[in-house]
Design a protein around this motif. Sequence first.
Motif, short mmCIF file in Angstrom:
data_model
loop_
_atom_site.label_atom_id
_atom_site.label_comp_id
_atom_site.label_asym_id
_atom_site.label_seq_id
_atom_site.Cartn_x
_atom_site.Cartn_y
_atom_site.Cartn_z
N THR A 33 0.83 -1.20 0.00
CA THR A 33 0.00 0.00 0.00
C THR A 33 0.86 1.25 0.00
OG1 THR A 33 -1.76 -1.13 1.22
CG2 THR A 33 -1.80 1.28 1.23
N PRO A 34 0.65 2.19 -0.92
CA PRO A 34 1.38 3.47 -0.89
C PRO A 34 0.87 4.36 0.24
CG PRO A 34 0.46 3.01 -3.08
CD PRO A 34 -0.20 2.09 -2.12
N VAL A 35 1.76 5.05 0.92
CA VAL A 35 1.39 5.99 1.98
C VAL A 35 2.18 7.28 1.79
CG1 VAL A 35 0.86 4.13 3.62
CG2 VAL A 35 3.15 5.12 3.58
N SER A 36 1.72 8.33 2.44
CA SER A 36 2.42 9.61 2.32
C SER A 36 2.22 10.43 3.58
CB SER A 36 1.90 10.40 1.11
OG SER A 36 0.52 10.71 1.26
N SER A 37 3.09 11.41 3.78
CA SER A 37 2.95 12.31 4.91
C SER A 37 1.72 13.17 4.72
CB SER A 37 4.20 13.20 5.03
OG SER A 37 4.37 13.98 3.86
N GLN A 38 1.25 13.77 5.79
CA GLN A 38 0.02 14.55 5.74
C GLN A 38 0.09 15.69 4.73
OE1 GLN A 38 -2.78 13.95 6.81
NE2 GLN A 38 -3.98 15.80 7.17
N ASP A 39 1.26 16.33 4.62
CA ASP A 39 1.39 17.46 3.70
C ASP A 39 1.77 17.03 2.28
OD1 ASP A 39 4.03 16.75 3.91
OD2 ASP A 39 4.69 18.63 4.84
N GLY A 40 1.96 15.72 2.09
CA GLY A 40 2.26 15.21 0.77
C GLY A 40 3.71 15.29 0.36
N ALA B 183 10.16 4.31 4.16
CA ALA B 183 9.98 5.67 3.65
C ALA B 183 10.94 5.96 2.51
CB ALA B 183 10.21 6.68 4.78
N ASP B 184 10.49 6.78 1.55
CA ASP B 184 11.35 7.23 0.46
C ASP B 184 12.17 8.43 0.92
OD1 ASP B 184 10.16 5.31 -1.15
OD2 ASP B 184 8.59 6.69 -1.82
N SER B 185 13.09 8.86 0.09
CA SER B 185 13.88 10.05 0.42
C SER B 185 12.96 11.25 0.56
CB SER B 185 14.91 10.32 -0.68
OG SER B 185 14.27 10.52 -1.93
N GLY B 186 13.29 12.14 1.49
CA GLY B 186 12.44 13.30 1.75
C GLY B 186 11.52 13.10 2.92
N TRP B 187 11.46 11.88 3.45
CA TRP B 187 10.64 11.58 4.63
C TRP B 187 11.55 10.91 5.63
CZ3 TRP B 187 5.55 8.22 4.58
CH2 TRP B 187 4.69 8.67 5.60
N GLU B 188 12.22 11.71 6.39
CA GLU B 188 13.32 11.22 7.21
C GLU B 188 12.85 10.78 8.60
OE1 GLU B 188 16.43 10.72 6.22
OE2 GLU B 188 15.81 11.40 4.22
N PRO B 189 13.20 9.56 9.02
CA PRO B 189 12.86 9.10 10.38
C PRO B 189 13.70 9.82 11.43
CG PRO B 189 14.22 7.47 9.26
CD PRO B 189 13.89 8.53 8.24
N THR B 190 13.12 10.03 12.60
CA THR B 190 13.81 10.68 13.70
C THR B 190 13.59 9.90 14.99
OG1 THR B 190 11.95 12.07 14.28
CG2 THR B 190 13.44 12.90 12.58
N SER B 191 14.09 10.43 16.10
CA SER B 191 14.04 9.69 17.36
C SER B 191 12.96 10.19 18.31
CB SER B 191 15.40 9.79 18.06
OG SER B 191 15.67 11.14 18.39
N THR B 192 12.03 11.00 17.85
CA THR B 192 11.05 11.57 18.77
C THR B 192 9.62 11.32 18.32
OG1 THR B 192 11.09 13.70 17.63
CG2 THR B 192 12.61 13.40 19.48
N GLY C 84 6.32 13.77 1.81
CA GLY C 84 7.02 12.51 1.98
C GLY C 84 6.16 11.34 1.53
N SER C 85 6.80 10.27 1.10
CA SER C 85 6.06 9.11 0.64
C SER C 85 6.77 7.84 1.08
CB SER C 85 5.91 9.13 -0.89
OG SER C 85 7.18 9.09 -1.51
N GLY C 86 6.04 6.73 1.01
CA GLY C 86 6.59 5.46 1.40
C GLY C 86 5.65 4.33 1.01
#
Length: 389
Positions: A241-248, A269-278, A250-252
């Motif tokens: 299933t394709p998914v994306s960030s709320q603002d569009g 996640a694809d590039s532009g949607w970077e994982p973080t630690s928070t 980022g994608s994954g």
Amino acid sequence: MKGQELRKSPLITALGGSAVALGLLGLGTATLATGGGSEVETASADSPNASTQMEAMQRDLDLTAEEAKERMKQEDRARDLDNELRSQLGEAFGGSVFDSGSNELTVSVTDKDAAEEVREAGAEPRVVTYGQDRLESIADRIGSQDVGLDDGIAGYGPDIDRDAVVITVLEGEKASAQQLVADAGVDSEAVEIEQTSQEPRLYADIVGGEPYQIDGTGRCSIGFPTTNGFVTAGHCGEEGTPVSSQDGSGSGTVTGSSFPGNDMGVVEADSGWEPTSTVTSDEGPVTVAGSEEAPEGASICRSGSTTGWHCGTVESKGQTVEYPQGTVEGLTQTDVCAEPGDSGGSWLADDQAQGVTSGGSGDCTTGGTTFFQPVNPILDEYGVELMTG
């Protein structure tokens, strides 16, 4: 729940309202940690996350600032003690419950000779008839009967505090549970039956915490960021299933999903949607340090885009829930409220990741019960690593 109350009764109290799915989105810089458990020293009530969690605990658990701080310190100790004794006692370990009134950890043992080990370690021992392993076995035999909501069964699972398997049925369906116990051939003395007025349900189509879009059809909550994406609930999307960030921006793609049976999913996640630690909360970002499991009775907090940041108590583990969409096993039950749009989101005990929202009943006006899928089985199943800071 009041600060001096140990815990509400399991599924009945929880299923009395409408369920929610929760979600947290991590923000900020991060470092890597191994997936299965925490390799980081447990945070104390003086950790960077403390003020964030304590404010929510004061609101939701009716605690003073000093009571919240003390409870966090004692739960920090109890969490370490629980994991230590679980390993030390082996088969004699029968489960544990944290008492928020006395700030003591009670550890059940099935061998009376193990009680002294518990006492020497600093916990209160309790010799029980069944214990966690036998209760889980009984629950498995009940589950082998292939029952569900159509049979009036809302859920079932071990309750360590009661040393029993609790079966929750819809009102008027007690006889169905009694027949279920008989058909399973389990010890009826090990089973308690309770009734609920509402069915558990899922909320994949509404946002929680920091939301993400599901193939343009709905929204769920980001769970815990991993090194290449994030974990979430399985019912939020099938593999591929394709998914994306709320603002569009980022994608994954959902690269792993299990539902029903479990409720676990993982997104790459694809590039532009970077994982973080928070993860997000009403009071600001909360940094994740690991995934050390909290005992029953401990306080726990979660965040969702629909309902924000709320805290409550871990009521019971290893629960089986009968959703209209199918049976899900191995969930943890809490008395935390939630509402549609919170599915897939994060659960934290201090800075330790606990799980992702599955579903439940109730709402944040009247209260309710919410179940989460523990995070460590997701990390193990899909071989992903948490991002920690």
